[in-house]
Design an enzyme around this catalytic site. Sequence first.
Site, PDB file in Angstrom:
ATOM      1  N   ARG E  87       0.827  -1.216   0.000  1.00 38.55           N
ATOM      2  CA  ARG E  87       0.000   0.000   0.000  1.00 38.55           C
ATOM      3  C   ARG E  87       0.861   1.266   0.000  1.00 38.55           C
ATOM      4  O   ARG E  87       0.487   2.283  -0.591  1.00 38.55           O
ATOM      5  CB  ARG E  87      -0.967   0.019   1.191  1.00 38.55           C
ATOM      6  CG  ARG E  87      -1.995  -1.128   1.234  1.00 38.55           C
ATOM      7  CD  ARG E  87      -2.783  -1.301  -0.029  1.00 38.55           C
ATOM      8  NE  ARG E  87      -3.815  -2.346   0.054  1.00 38.55           N
ATOM      9  CZ  ARG E  87      -3.646  -3.624  -0.304  1.00 38.55           C
ATOM     10  NH1 ARG E  87      -2.491  -4.056  -0.782  1.00 38.55           N
ATOM     11  NH2 ARG E  87      -4.650  -4.480  -0.218  1.00 38.55           N
ATOM     12  N   GLU E  90       2.083   1.797  -3.435  1.00 37.06           N
ATOM     13  CA  GLU E  90       0.971   2.338  -4.230  1.00 37.06           C
ATOM     14  C   GLU E  90       0.804   3.844  -3.980  1.00 37.06           C
ATOM     15  O   GLU E  90       0.660   4.627  -4.915  1.00 37.06           O
ATOM     16  CB  GLU E  90      -0.303   1.574  -3.871  1.00 37.06           C
ATOM     17  CG  GLU E  90      -1.485   1.858  -4.777  1.00 37.06           C
ATOM     18  CD  GLU E  90      -2.692   0.982  -4.439  1.00 37.06           C
ATOM     19  OE1 GLU E  90      -2.690  -0.214  -4.767  1.00 37.06           O
ATOM     20  OE2 GLU E  90      -3.649   1.506  -3.827  1.00 37.06           O
ATOM     21  N   SER E 113      15.622  15.207   1.433  1.00 32.40           N
ATOM     22  CA  SER E 113      16.670  14.236   1.759  1.00 32.40           C
ATOM     23  C   SER E 113      16.089  12.976   2.397  1.00 32.40           C
ATOM     24  O   SER E 113      15.203  13.049   3.253  1.00 32.40           O
ATOM     25  CB  SER E 113      17.687  14.863   2.713  1.00 32.40           C
ATOM     26  OG  SER E 113      18.693  13.932   3.033  1.00 32.40           O
TER      27      SER E 113
END
Lengths: 146, 146, 146, 146, 146, 146, 146, 146, 146, 146
Positions: E87, E90, E113
């Site tokens: 997830r 995604e 960073s």
Amino acid sequence: MDKASMQTTILAAKGRLDLSWAAIAERIGMSPVWTTSACMGMNSMPTEVADKLCDVLELPAEVSKALQAFPHKHWDKAIPTDPLIYRFYEMINVYGGTIKELIHEEFGDGIMSAIDFSMDISRVADPKGDRVQIILNGKFLPYRSW
Amino acid sequence: MDKASMQTTILAAKGRLDLSWAAIAERIGMSPVWTTSACMGMNSMPTEVADKLCDVLELPAEVSKALQAFPHKHWDKAIPTDPLIYRFYEMINVYGGTIKELIHEEFGDGIMSAIDFSMDISRVADPKGDRVQIILNGKFLPYRSW
Amino acid sequence: MDKASMQTTILAAKGRLDLSWAAIAERIGMSPVWTTSACMGMNSMPTEVADKLCDVLELPAEVSKALQAFPHKHWDKAIPTDPLIYRFYEMINVYGGTIKELIHEEFGDGIMSAIDFSMDISRVADPKGDRVQIILNGKFLPYRSW
Amino acid sequence: MDKASMQTTILAAKGRLDLSWAAIAERIGMSPVWTTSACMGMNSMPTEVADKLCDVLELPAEVSKALQAFPHKHWDKAIPTDPLIYRFYEMINVYGGTIKELIHEEFGDGIMSAIDFSMDISRVADPKGDRVQIILNGKFLPYRSW
Amino acid sequence: MDKASMQTTILAAKGRLDLSWAAIAERIGMSPVWTTSACMGMNSMPTEVADKLCDVLELPAEVSKALQAFPHKHWDKAIPTDPLIYRFYEMINVYGGTIKELIHEEFGDGIMSAIDFSMDISRVADPKGDRVQIILNGKFLPYRSW
Amino acid sequence: MDKASMQTTILAAKGRLDLSWAAIAERIGMSPVWTTSACMGMNSMPTEVADKLCDVLELPAEVSKALQAFPHKHWDKAIPTDPLIYRFYEMINVYGGTIKELIHEEFGDGIMSAIDFSMDISRVADPKGDRVQIILNGKFLPYRSW
Amino acid sequence: MDKASMQTTILAAKGRLDLSWAAIAERIGMSPVWTTSACMGMNSMPTEVADKLCDVLELPAEVSKALQAFPHKHWDKAIPTDPLIYRFYEMINVYGGTIKELIHEEFGDGIMSAIDFSMDISRVADPKGDRVQIILNGKFLPYRSW
Amino acid sequence: MDKASMQTTILAAKGRLDLSWAAIAERIGMSPVWTTSACMGMNSMPTEVADKLCDVLELPAEVSKALQAFPHKHWDKAIPTDPLIYRFYEMINVYGGTIKELIHEEFGDGIMSAIDFSMDISRVADPKGDRVQIILNGKFLPYRSW
Amino acid sequence: MDKASMQTTILAAKGRLDLSWAAIAERIGMSPVWTTSACMGMNSMPTEVADKLCDVLELPAEVSKALQAFPHKHWDKAIPTDPLIYRFYEMINVYGGTIKELIHEEFGDGIMSAIDFSMDISRVADPKGDRVQIILNGKFLPYRSW
Amino acid sequence: MDKASMQTTILAAKGRLDLSWAAIAERIGMSPVWTTSACMGMNSMPTEVADKLCDVLELPAEVSKALQAFPHKHWDKAIPTDPLIYRFYEMINVYGGTIKELIHEEFGDGIMSAIDFSMDISRVADPKGDRVQIILNGKFLPYRSW
């Protein structure tokens, strides 16, 4: 004994007896490239040649049997990393289209066999630095129509 | 004019004039393999050679310019599919370890150059079917230590 | 003894004797980068250098033999994950086209050798935070035409 | 105007005016590597620098705007094929572990920045063949703990 | 002791003493995310923190040493499969372009960073089902021009 | 009108009116992250919100229709190259196992939803260099057993 | 005891006692699909269910503990080879776009949950050959806007 | 007319007439899943059904012809990205081994056909949120021995 | 006993008794191709056939059990390397589109089953060199519409 | 005219004249498989055959020329998706090892040629459903030793 331990055994014997591939090949009456490839498990040896090689390297019969076995030719399908081998991958890709053009122009539609095939490697002296020469020789196979 | 349309233009002229690669190469005083590879965009030609090739093929100056451009050598990184080219990929993988063994044994640690390199292709007559012979020739480059 | 166990043995000795790579390199009269790369199995050492290194690290002769062996340079062909190494992969891809432009403009068609090649790494003091400086130095190799 | 057509436009102007990257860079007061990389779409230029470059190359304002745009840095994630660029990929993989060892030994845990970073390329004369020298310079960034 | 067996040892001790990551982190005066990541081999600990953690978990000195070692950060380069981790993959891909737009709009050309970076995870009570909140915090690094 | 040309149209209008994402988001009463993601084609807008956005940007009804369409979320499945986006990929992989440990410890077996999910991006002033802060907030979903 | 040896232990006990998955599932009061998936390490069991399963299969407490552990769901990311499993991969790809069309038409923008999800498998008698019927049942989750 | 432009034409007509897939399917006397899949180019329609569909959607004969053509089923072989479709990929991988166990236990060695196969999708009302139900139904095919 | 050690055991017995696959197949009353494939773990044997094979090869009951187990058919998803097997991969790709054309023309929309399937291999004498003949025979399965 | 537009032209003529592949093949005196493969661009035709085919299909001379051109055989190197073609990929992988065993047992070390090769496809009537029969026939090529 599988091909991998066969190779280890042969390399150890070769080191122990301090023989070059060229010397071994000469004693069994075959070429250095083919002899090395069979010892590395990439070709199978006829019985009498395998027996002679075991004589030369003072190795037992099971090594001869492993040399005669038909190999499952297997390699890492990714692009090679070792610089020496990568350069050959590069040559094929730079000159692949050129080779296709020139073989078709000379022979017609077909391929150069990788089975009915031989290879030789030699040193060519050169004042600007010695050169490696490799000769590939394969039968031309025309496509069949039916 | 980029390398791709240069190649198309050259192939069309070659067909129109019905010239073989060998004939073209002879007229510009270079080898067939190198000449073909430059026409296919995989090598750059010195100015005078490119101009001569355009003379032979009756092509305009912009083709000569394209022949002189430094190529970005690019190929499909996947395993080749065309059977003629695949067989070379197969040879390299079957014999890659063998080549490494034999070059190191003869020359020490280093590689065969793919840059200071030449290739020749010829037909070898054989009663059981003619054969293709390819000669690869490259300078040996030893690794530097510092 | 293969290259992997050679590396483990050397790292253990280096820890035991509390020596930096720079210190080891100095005692064998070579650069830190080359020395480290040979100890990590990515370069082969000449006999006398390998023997000296084994003296410095109080290691047996088989380590020297392993250091002299010609390596099969092998790496994970995927994109590196470790952030320190990934950043170099990123630099090459961001600046690859730029490097090609500038080398061709200056030298003509050819490449920078990765074989006749050396590398140096040093610290550059900077009030806003010290910097790492890496120098890559390789012979220019022009493409051959034939 | 996107980065790709910006690059084409700049290369055409550069050819027309017959200027080297070094000459262009000098006139805009920046380094050749950074100037080239911005013209190839891999870095963004501050307004005044972009305007000056358009002056030098006699290009319209929209090119300046494209030079100032923040690039989406994008490349083919596969292993490079062009021999000049591949050799750098090879160097990084042969020496990646070595670089990690030596930076950690000198600086501790952290990385060399690819953002606060510069690069220089120069020719080093050598009787055995001139050499390419590339200097990579990046700030050391220590890992934060919290 | 390498990072993998260090992690196994720590997880066993954590189970034996029935301590949560939050409790361990509190006792060594660091955050739970950073503490967990170091115990899982993805960050290195300063000596005194590593020693304190070994005190808390009643572990020997070699675990402390392993915690201090600089990790080689390594992961499976393929798309993650575990649903919890997928997830996040995604999210990054759905919102990657959005994040780039908004950071550039606010900060200019540069990056956030991943080295000078911290992360926090907490539970947010919600009548329709409690929620997970994750805060990512990283220094903005502007690209350097030179 | 598909999502790609919708995005181009919106970006052009945004540039023409010189509006920031934050300003647009405020006028339509939604968050900047969600607004941007919908304009980039990664989320669908309810009718009234899409209409309001077209009012703000002086765009025709077909843009509103495209904003309401349910997207097919699609991305390059390879590892991202742009450094700004790559760093997020790196964070997820370095901290993925840590996130899994801590969510399971706090919530039990389940995942953080990427659907019932929101994200915020803000600037945090810092004397050593300003920082980017990103908040991810998703509902915890427990696995069902049946 | 990890999930892999837990699975081996359970399969051995199941064979020894000659119990079908359906019979085991019935005795622990759960469905066959969920029970099998937990025994194969792809779901975690609540304590009482895990204990009951160990009673049924006459297995020690450590198996119950392993059944309760939260799994790291992991699979080979490549296309499946086993024909039985491949056919499901094929179905999803042939009908993926169709499923997306029909769920969006009926429910609006969102997804079918793979977490709040159940599955049943049964035999449907048919004179032309019996059929396998699989029911997938998941909660619809609408995308959140914010 | 190829399958791609056929699909575009059908979707446009469907929008113009404001018909749902369920309504279209009912009028041609087939199921919504099969009807949709044929309109998306993943199944071929018998002549009379294709003609009826063109009647319903007021489309010319060439659309009917395209609907009857035997499709070359083709999809992106990579892991799907759209969250709705990905969840099905995830289900198959989490439950693939379980499905294999249960089908073999019930039917013996063989597979569930993806050719003699049907699928239904429906809404199941649920106070905690409505659910999607998908039924897969395929003939069991036993392996042949000979 | 798993399929892999079953195969090793069978090959050893076959070598010891010096029986060809054809001879073994004849004694158990099945075809050589199917018999070999079951011994290599790619098909399951009915009980009586498996028992007979163990009689012929003088092997214990656990081998019979392993022969009856339903295999998880698994192979390296990459392109095959062994030249004998690669040539079949090449044939399928050169003739795949042709096979699709001709089966659809003769049978309509559907496939040739790989489950209700048999194969035979034989030698065809030929004065220009003997030939290998392989017959593939599978039931045609029409697509279902519903 | 390249092979792709040649194929389109031939398919259109074939449809216009309502000829089956079998009928076309008969009229030019070749087999249906070879004829189809040449029309799909995967084989080259001798001049007289190509001319005859253009007569049969009432096509101009440039189609004949395209039929005679030596093809660059090219395919998508990924696993095929179309179910009809995939099943052949599956057969080769399930039976690849078996084929290797049986060919080596009968012929020794070597391969079945994919160049000196023919294929036939036919329908076999069967009361339980007609079957597809495919015959592959290739010359055995023994490996050369030298």
